[in-house]
Scaffold this motif. Structure first.
Motif, short mmCIF file in Angstrom:
data_model
loop_
_atom_site.label_atom_id
_atom_site.label_comp_id
_atom_site.label_asym_id
_atom_site.label_seq_id
_atom_site.Cartn_x
_atom_site.Cartn_y
_atom_site.Cartn_z
N VAL A 149 0.78 -1.03 0.04
CA VAL A 149 0.12 0.02 0.02
C VAL A 149 0.98 1.27 0.06
N GLY A 150 0.64 2.03 -1.06
CA GLY A 150 1.52 3.35 -1.19
C GLY A 150 0.53 4.47 -0.45
N LEU A 151 1.31 5.38 0.20
CA LEU A 151 0.55 6.64 0.98
C LEU A 151 1.61 7.78 0.63
N SER A 152 0.73 8.91 0.35
CA SER A 152 1.24 10.08 0.50
C SER A 152 0.80 11.11 1.49
N THR A 153 1.53 11.45 2.37
CA THR A 153 1.13 12.43 3.63
C THR A 153 1.64 13.74 3.26
N THR A 154 0.86 14.56 3.15
CA THR A 154 1.23 16.12 3.01
C THR A 154 0.39 17.06 3.89
N LEU A 155 1.16 18.01 4.32
CA LEU A 155 1.23 18.99 5.45
C LEU A 155 0.99 20.33 4.52
N ILE A 156 0.12 20.92 4.34
CA ILE A 156 -0.22 22.27 3.43
C ILE A 156 -0.62 23.51 4.02
N HIS A 157 0.37 24.51 4.15
CA HIS A 157 0.02 25.65 5.07
C HIS A 157 -0.77 26.30 4.06
N GLU A 158 -1.60 27.41 4.69
CA GLU A 158 -2.40 28.30 4.00
C GLU A 158 -1.54 29.25 2.93
N SER A 159 -0.26 29.37 3.27
CA SER A 159 0.41 30.02 2.23
C SER A 159 0.56 29.44 0.85
N GLY A 160 0.41 28.05 1.09
CA GLY A 160 0.72 27.10 -0.28
C GLY A 160 1.86 26.30 0.21
N GLN A 161 2.78 26.69 0.94
CA GLN A 161 3.75 25.77 0.97
C GLN A 161 3.70 24.40 1.76
N PHE A 162 4.48 23.55 1.59
CA PHE A 162 4.08 22.09 1.78
C PHE A 162 5.26 21.41 2.30
N ILE A 163 4.77 20.29 3.02
CA ILE A 163 5.76 19.16 3.17
C ILE A 163 5.25 17.67 3.09
N GLU A 164 5.69 17.11 2.24
CA GLU A 164 5.28 15.76 1.76
C GLU A 164 6.15 14.39 1.97
N SER A 165 5.67 13.52 2.61
CA SER A 165 6.14 12.23 2.60
C SER A 165 5.44 11.16 2.07
N THR A 166 6.27 10.21 1.34
CA THR A 166 5.59 9.11 0.82
C THR A 166 6.18 7.88 1.16
N MET A 167 5.37 6.86 1.43
CA MET A 167 5.86 5.55 1.98
C MET A 167 4.90 4.71 1.41
N SER A 168 5.30 3.44 1.43
CA SER A 168 4.78 2.06 1.00
C SER A 168 4.90 0.63 2.02
N ILE A 169 4.04 0.26 2.52
CA ILE A 169 4.09 -1.06 3.34
C ILE A 169 3.64 -2.12 2.57
N PRO A 170 3.77 -3.43 3.14
CA PRO A 170 3.57 -4.53 2.63
C PRO A 170 2.03 -4.86 3.38
N MET A 171 1.09 -5.49 2.67
CA MET A 171 -0.08 -5.71 3.17
C MET A 171 0.27 -7.21 3.77
N GLU A 172 -0.75 -7.23 4.84
CA GLU A 172 -0.68 -8.54 5.65
C GLU A 172 -1.27 -9.81 4.86
N SER A 173 -0.54 -10.66 4.81
CA SER A 173 -1.10 -12.10 4.18
C SER A 173 -2.18 -12.81 5.21
N ASN A 174 -3.34 -12.69 5.14
CA ASN A 174 -4.36 -13.36 6.32
C ASN A 174 -5.18 -14.01 5.41
#
Length: 161
Positions: free
Chosen positions: A68-93
């Protein structure tokens, strides 16, 4: 991690927000430990971020099969941002459908990514913690150690120190 060219507006706002964050309560039990749920983390973080002009977005992004890939972004009202992307394995169940596995991994990723972005530690970080040794195990180790020659004891102690 990606950021806007300038961080002069978002950085002080994020600093002010972090000074107000409270760690979420760890009251959900599962997998032999207590943790804070995603909704608890969101409740602790998003209102404080919003009060400082910061919006949170978390979006799924393309990732390798079985992850599962995920992008987390913090966006300031000024338009400035910090973004981090990650991926983790899905559990086999076998007890979960593919959609349930995806949802479970997604929730897990969102919770950890948000805690990381906010600088929170909502749960004890025991992934790499050594297991506790009980008295019976200590006695067994002492008994085995006593059976070693002096030379072997010395080499053993040098190896662990």
């Amino acid at each position: 991690m990606q950021t806007s060219e300038q961080l002069d507006q978002i950085a002080p706002a994020l600093l002010a927000a972090q000074q107000e964050f409270a760690n979420p309560k760890k009251d959900t039990k599962g997998h032999n430990y207590k943790y804070a749920t995603l909704d608890q983390v969101i409740d602790c973080v998003v209102p404080v971020l919003n009060a400082h002009g910061i919006m949170l977005t978390q979006n799924h992004v393309a990732s390798e099969p079985g992850t599962v890939g995920l992008s987390t972004t913090l966006i300031h009202e000024s338009g400035q941002f910090i973004e981090s992307t990650m991926s983790i394995p899905m559990e086999s169940n076998r007890n979960m459908s593919a959609c349930q596995q995806y949802g479970s991994a997604s929730t897990y990723a969102r919770r950890y990514a948000l805690q990381s972005a906010a600088g929170l530690c909502a749960e004890a970080d025991d992934d790499a913690a050594p297991q506790r040794v009980n008295n019976k195990q200590v006695n067994q180790m002492n008994s085995l150690f006593d059976q070693l020659t002096d030379d072997m004891k010395e080499r053993f102690l040098i190896g662990i120190l």
